[in-house]
Design a protein around this motif. Structure first.
Motif, PDB file in Angstrom:
ATOM      1  N   TRP A  12      31.155 -20.677 -13.132  1.00 39.17           N
ATOM      2  CA  TRP A  12      31.303 -19.405 -12.424  1.00 39.17           C
ATOM      3  C   TRP A  12      32.083 -19.601 -11.117  1.00 39.17           C
ATOM      4  CZ3 TRP A  12      30.500 -17.231  -7.763  1.00 39.17           C
ATOM      5  CH2 TRP A  12      30.579 -15.828  -7.689  1.00 39.17           C
ATOM      6  N   MET A  13      31.762 -20.650 -10.380  1.00 40.56           N
ATOM      7  CA  MET A  13      32.448 -20.910  -9.109  1.00 40.56           C
ATOM      8  C   MET A  13      33.931 -21.165  -9.327  1.00 40.56           C
ATOM      9  SD  MET A  13      29.547 -23.238  -7.186  1.00 40.56           S
ATOM     10  CE  MET A  13      30.640 -23.684  -5.825  1.00 40.56           C
ATOM     11  N   GLU A  14      34.254 -21.935 -10.353  1.00 36.44           N
ATOM     12  CA  GLU A  14      35.659 -22.231 -10.627  1.00 36.44           C
ATOM     13  C   GLU A  14      36.418 -20.980 -11.040  1.00 36.44           C
ATOM     14  OE1 GLU A  14      35.504 -25.327 -13.523  1.00 36.44           O
ATOM     15  OE2 GLU A  14      34.996 -26.898 -12.066  1.00 36.44           O
ATOM     16  N   GLU A  15      35.770 -20.153 -11.850  1.00 34.21           N
ATOM     17  CA  GLU A  15      36.419 -18.925 -12.329  1.00 34.21           C
ATOM     18  C   GLU A  15      36.712 -17.972 -11.189  1.00 34.21           C
ATOM     19  OE1 GLU A  15      35.481 -15.078 -15.232  1.00 34.21           O
ATOM     20  OE2 GLU A  15      34.087 -16.784 -15.158  1.00 34.21           O
ATOM     21  N   HIS A  16      35.812 -17.917 -10.204  1.00 35.94           N
ATOM     22  CA  HIS A  16      35.953 -16.941  -9.122  1.00 35.94           C
ATOM     23  C   HIS A  16      36.506 -17.554  -7.838  1.00 35.94           C
ATOM     24  CE1 HIS A  16      33.183 -14.927 -11.905  1.00 35.94           C
ATOM     25  NE2 HIS A  16      33.700 -13.809 -11.429  1.00 35.94           N
ATOM     26  N   ARG A  62      17.227 -16.784  -5.386  1.00 36.07           N
ATOM     27  CA  ARG A  62      17.695 -16.252  -6.660  1.00 36.07           C
ATOM     28  C   ARG A  62      18.271 -14.850  -6.482  1.00 36.07           C
ATOM     29  NH1 ARG A  62      12.571 -18.094  -8.378  1.00 36.07           N
ATOM     30  NH2 ARG A  62      11.917 -15.984  -8.994  1.00 36.07           N
ATOM     31  N   ARG A  63      17.605 -14.035  -5.667  1.00 34.76           N
ATOM     32  CA  ARG A  63      18.103 -12.677  -5.427  1.00 34.76           C
ATOM     33  C   ARG A  63      19.436 -12.709  -4.678  1.00 34.76           C
ATOM     34  NH1 ARG A  63      13.679  -8.844  -2.846  1.00 34.76           N
ATOM     35  NH2 ARG A  63      15.465  -7.433  -3.051  1.00 34.76           N
ATOM     36  N   VAL A  64      19.566 -13.626  -3.745  1.00 29.62           N
ATOM     37  CA  VAL A  64      20.817 -13.777  -3.007  1.00 29.62           C
ATOM     38  C   VAL A  64      21.950 -14.133  -3.958  1.00 29.62           C
ATOM     39  CG1 VAL A  64      22.033 -15.334  -1.423  1.00 29.62           C
ATOM     40  CG2 VAL A  64      19.866 -14.301  -0.731  1.00 29.62           C
ATOM     41  N   LEU A  65      21.716 -15.107  -4.825  1.00 26.70           N
ATOM     42  CA  LEU A  65      22.748 -15.531  -5.767  1.00 26.70           C
ATOM     43  C   LEU A  65      23.101 -14.412  -6.753  1.00 26.70           C
ATOM     44  CD1 LEU A  65      21.651 -19.208  -6.472  1.00 26.70           C
ATOM     45  CD2 LEU A  65      23.725 -18.450  -5.301  1.00 26.70           C
ATOM     46  N   GLU A  66      22.111 -13.658  -7.162  1.00 28.16           N
ATOM     47  CA  GLU A  66      22.389 -12.535  -8.054  1.00 28.16           C
ATOM     48  C   GLU A  66      23.215 -11.464  -7.356  1.00 28.16           C
ATOM     49  OE1 GLU A  66      18.504 -11.468  -9.373  1.00 28.16           O
ATOM     50  OE2 GLU A  66      18.323 -13.183 -10.735  1.00 28.16           O
ATOM     51  N   ASP A  67      22.963 -11.246  -6.047  1.00 36.79           N
ATOM     52  CA  ASP A  67      23.764 -10.282  -5.291  1.00 36.79           C
ATOM     53  C   ASP A  67      25.212 -10.749  -5.153  1.00 36.79           C
ATOM     54  OD1 ASP A  67      21.679  -8.548  -4.938  1.00 36.79           O
ATOM     55  OD2 ASP A  67      21.194  -9.179  -2.908  1.00 36.79           O
ATOM     56  N   VAL A  68      25.386 -12.031  -4.910  1.00 30.04           N
ATOM     57  CA  VAL A  68      26.732 -12.572  -4.715  1.00 30.04           C
ATOM     58  C   VAL A  68      27.529 -12.568  -6.006  1.00 30.04           C
ATOM     59  CG1 VAL A  68      28.044 -14.664  -4.137  1.00 30.04           C
ATOM     60  CG2 VAL A  68      26.096 -13.990  -2.725  1.00 30.04           C
ATOM     61  N   THR A  69      26.891 -12.996  -7.091  1.00 28.36           N
ATOM     62  CA  THR A  69      27.625 -13.198  -8.346  1.00 28.36           C
ATOM     63  C   THR A  69      27.612 -11.995  -9.269  1.00 28.36           C
ATOM     64  OG1 THR A  69      25.680 -14.092  -9.481  1.00 28.36           O
ATOM     65  CG2 THR A  69      27.064 -15.655  -8.250  1.00 28.36           C
ATOM     66  N   GLY A  70      26.592 -11.157  -9.163  1.00 29.02           N
ATOM     67  CA  GLY A  70      26.479 -10.025 -10.064  1.00 29.02           C
ATOM     68  C   GLY A  70      25.854 -10.371 -11.405  1.00 29.02           C
ATOM     69  N   VAL A  71      25.339 -11.582 -11.558  1.00 26.78           N
ATOM     70  CA  VAL A  71      24.675 -11.983 -12.804  1.00 26.78           C
ATOM     71  C   VAL A  71      23.315 -12.592 -12.460  1.00 26.78           C
ATOM     72  CG1 VAL A  71      26.846 -12.366 -14.019  1.00 26.78           C
ATOM     73  CG2 VAL A  71      25.781 -14.261 -12.810  1.00 26.78           C
ATOM     74  N   SER A  72      22.484 -12.751 -13.469  1.00 30.26           N
ATOM     75  CA  SER A  72      21.126 -13.238 -13.233  1.00 30.26           C
ATOM     76  C   SER A  72      21.121 -14.735 -12.936  1.00 30.26           C
ATOM     77  CB  SER A  72      20.259 -12.973 -14.464  1.00 30.26           C
ATOM     78  OG  SER A  72      20.691 -13.790 -15.554  1.00 30.26           O
ATOM     79  N   ALA A  73      20.013 -15.176 -12.336  1.00 31.56           N
ATOM     80  CA  ALA A  73      19.865 -16.608 -12.068  1.00 31.56           C
ATOM     81  C   ALA A  73      19.881 -17.411 -13.356  1.00 31.56           C
ATOM     82  CB  ALA A  73      18.569 -16.856 -11.296  1.00 31.56           C
ATOM     83  N   ALA A  74      19.292 -16.866 -14.418  1.00 36.35           N
ATOM     84  CA  ALA A  74      19.290 -17.568 -15.702  1.00 36.35           C
ATOM     85  C   ALA A  74      20.701 -17.735 -16.230  1.00 36.35           C
ATOM     86  CB  ALA A  74      18.431 -16.800 -16.703  1.00 36.35           C
ATOM     87  N   PHE A 101      18.821 -12.869 -23.863  1.00 34.32           N
ATOM     88  CA  PHE A 101      19.428 -12.928 -25.187  1.00 34.32           C
ATOM     89  C   PHE A 101      19.712 -11.523 -25.713  1.00 34.32           C
ATOM     90  CE2 PHE A 101      18.797 -12.671 -29.784  1.00 34.32           C
ATOM     91  CZ  PHE A 101      19.832 -13.483 -30.217  1.00 34.32           C
ATOM     92  N   VAL A 102      18.708 -10.623 -25.567  1.00 32.12           N
ATOM     93  CA  VAL A 102      18.868  -9.271 -26.093  1.00 32.12           C
ATOM     94  C   VAL A 102      20.004  -8.558 -25.372  1.00 32.12           C
ATOM     95  CG1 VAL A 102      17.780  -7.005 -26.285  1.00 32.12           C
ATOM     96  CG2 VAL A 102      16.502  -9.073 -26.911  1.00 32.12           C
ATOM     97  N   VAL A 103      20.024  -8.675 -24.016  1.00 33.40           N
ATOM     98  CA  VAL A 103      21.086  -8.006 -23.270  1.00 33.40           C
ATOM     99  C   VAL A 103      22.433  -8.574 -23.653  1.00 33.40           C
ATOM    100  CG1 VAL A 103      22.060  -7.692 -20.977  1.00 33.40           C
ATOM    101  CG2 VAL A 103      19.611  -7.360 -21.337  1.00 33.40           C
ATOM    102  N   GLY A 104      22.507  -9.913 -23.768  1.00 33.10           N
ATOM    103  CA  GLY A 104      23.768 -10.537 -24.131  1.00 33.10           C
ATOM    104  C   GLY A 104      24.209 -10.144 -25.513  1.00 33.10           C
ATOM    105  N   SER A 169      33.707  -3.682 -13.676  1.00 29.90           N
ATOM    106  CA  SER A 169      32.639  -4.511 -13.113  1.00 29.90           C
ATOM    107  C   SER A 169      33.219  -5.478 -12.091  1.00 29.90           C
ATOM    108  CB  SER A 169      31.949  -5.302 -14.232  1.00 29.90           C
ATOM    109  OG  SER A 169      32.881  -6.171 -14.867  1.00 29.90           O
ATOM    110  N   ALA A 170      32.388  -5.896 -11.148  1.00 28.91           N
ATOM    111  CA  ALA A 170      32.832  -6.804 -10.095  1.00 28.91           C
ATOM    112  C   ALA A 170      31.632  -7.501  -9.491  1.00 28.91           C
ATOM    113  CB  ALA A 170      33.603  -6.048  -9.014  1.00 28.91           C
ATOM    114  N   THR A 171      31.874  -8.649  -8.888  1.00 31.28           N
ATOM    115  CA  THR A 171      30.816  -9.366  -8.187  1.00 31.28           C
ATOM    116  C   THR A 171      30.555  -8.693  -6.844  1.00 31.28           C
ATOM    117  OG1 THR A 171      32.344 -10.851  -7.047  1.00 31.28           O
ATOM    118  CG2 THR A 171      31.581 -11.540  -9.231  1.00 31.28           C
ATOM    119  N   GLN A 172      29.445  -9.063  -6.246  1.00 35.94           N
ATOM    120  CA  GLN A 172      29.110  -8.510  -4.938  1.00 35.94           C
ATOM    121  C   GLN A 172      30.184  -8.866  -3.910  1.00 35.94           C
ATOM    122  OE1 GLN A 172      27.973 -10.419  -2.113  1.00 35.94           O
ATOM    123  NE2 GLN A 172      27.323  -8.721  -0.793  1.00 35.94           N
ATOM    124  N   ARG A 173      30.729 -10.071  -4.027  1.00 35.60           N
ATOM    125  CA  ARG A 173      31.778 -10.493  -3.090  1.00 35.60           C
ATOM    126  C   ARG A 173      33.010  -9.604  -3.219  1.00 35.60           C
ATOM    127  NH1 ARG A 173      35.934 -15.387  -3.969  1.00 35.60           N
ATOM    128  NH2 ARG A 173      36.796 -15.559  -1.877  1.00 35.60           N
TER     129      ARG A 173
END
Length: 424
Positions: A12-16, A62-74, A101-104, A169-173
């Motif tokens: 994810w870091m490399e992609e963004h 975990r909540r911070v990372l989810e806000d930054v990336t827009g995806v779950s910690a898992a 899994f279901v959402v994906g 769609s977009a990340t929080q950043r």
């Protein structure tokens, strides 16, 4: 258990385009939005996440990372520790994994459905494209200034940035950067309206810009908008409101981190002090602003709008404004000469304004010939097309006729202005 490298987070870091340090900075911003307190993440902590040494961060992280990336910690490769009790669900039956899994699966089916387009992903490249347009708006403002066309273009680009928010769609950043970019455009529209003396329009742009800046969380653009608000109220003859708005800008954290922002805040405070006839504090405020600008290093990232105009020339320009307001003509003339000597070539509007103010200071000291020569040197396009310059030159002509009605310099000025009307 040995640590396993977190491939999902690394990918994810490399992609963004995030490094460990830049992700830590983004996490600190998100932490502050979430808790109201400064974050303390650093590059070392991010490297622990990537290396797998931290398998399941604390809930707030975990909540911070989810806000930054827009995806779950898992989805970022983190997993909670397995429970030792037999009743604990197996990883295959972990509710979090099942939901993921279901959402994906549902997302994949929806994306694969015939005739349904995949949602667009908005990235930093989209933001950078808009920021390039913003740089063009800033450059145009310094060449011409105050024109309704610049105001309208900037307002239109602000709407373009907001429309982009809703197009995918977009990340929080990315979303924060889009809001900051929209606020930048709206603040440029505000400044063009101020510069063109269209104050009611400026107030409308200001309110929009303030809302967008809050959504972005960007300290630099908040500073710009509140500092512009101080200038707006100063031009409207409301020094108390001007001081209050400028104080908001000066009290932002960015002024403690970067002396250049602190210097600009004090320089604009000086102009407000002049309007309020506060003679005693002017010299001290100028010294503080000059000291701060001297401490501002060159190796610091700063927004394009600040680098485009704030320097020693602008500091002396604001001092010139302040000393003209209190009627200290000789000190005003000193700052005018310092300003004009330091102005960069592209600052055409600023040169015209400083020349007008210099002419006023010279005329007030009884030197009508020199003052007229200074005023005549103002380019005709600025004299006829820029509202602030036009008004200052009209006021200069009225003062010249009042002090030296039959002098050769007054006749020269009358003939000179007649050529403007003939070519307008």
């Amino acid at each position: 258990m040995d640590a396993t490298h977190n491939e999902a987070l690394t990918a994810w870091m490399e992609e963004h385009g995030y490094s460990s340090n830049s992700l830590a900075r983004a996490a600190n911003t998100a932490f502050e939005h979430l808790t109201g307190k400064p974050g303390r993440y650093d590059g070392r902590m991010v490297r622990k996440w990537r290396s797998g040494l931290v398998r399941w961060p604390q809930e707030v992280t975990r909540r911070v990372l989810e806000d930054v990336t827009g995806v779950s910690a898992a989805a970022l490769g983190f997993a909670p520790p397995k429970r030792a009790t037999p009743a604990a669900p197996s990883p295959q039956e972990d509710p979090m994994h099942r939901r993921t899994f279901v959402v994906g699966f549902t997302t994949a089916v929806a994306a694969a459905a015939p005739g349904r387009a995949s949602p667009r992903t908005i990235g930093m490249s989209d933001v950078q494209r808009l920021q390039h347009k913003f740089a063009s708006v800033v450059a145009s403002d310094h060449r011409h200034g105050g024109q309704p066309g610049i105001e309208q273009q900037a307002a239109s680009l602000a709407e373009e940035a907001l429309n982009l928010q809703n197009s995918g769609s977009a990340t929080q950043r990315v979303r924060s950067n889009l809001y900051a970019t929209a606020a930048s455009f709206r603040s440029s529209a505000m400044w063009a309206a101020i510069d063109g003396r269209r104050y009611q329009e400026a107030v409308g742009h200001m309110r929009e810009a303030q809302s967008l800046a809050e959504l972005s969380g960007d300290q630099a653009i908040k500073f710009r908008i509140w500092s512009h608000a101080g200038t707006l109220y100063r031009h409207m003859g409301r020094p108390a409101d001007a001081r209050a708005a400028n104080d908001v800008a000066r009290n932002l954290r960015i002024t403690r981190r970067d002396p250049l922002f602190a210097s600009l805040g004090m320089a604009r405070q000086m102009a407000i002090q002049g309007v309020a006839q506060e003679r005693r504090g002017l010299e001290r405020t100028f010294d503080q602003a000059q000291e701060a600008i001297g401490r501002a290093g060159q190796d610091v990232f700063r927004p394009v709008w600040l680098l485009a105009f704030y320097d020693d020339a602008e500091l002396h320009s604001l001092a010139l404004t302040a000393y003209l307001a209190i009627g200290d003509w000789s000190t005003a003339e000193y700052h005018a000469h310092r300003c004009l000597a330091a102005l960069r070539p592209h600052m055409r509007r600023s040169r015209a304004i400083a020349s007008c103010r210099l002419a006023h200071a010279q005329l007030a000291q009884g030197d009508a010939d020199t003052a007229t020569h200074t005023a005549i040197a103002v380019p005709a396009d600025a004299a006829t097309q820029h509202p602030r310059v036009s008004r200052m030159l009209q006021e200069f002509g009225a003062a010249l006729r009042a002090t030296a009605p039959n002098s050769p310099c007054t006749r020269s000025w009358t003939e000179h202005t007649a050529t403007w009307r003939a070519t307008a």
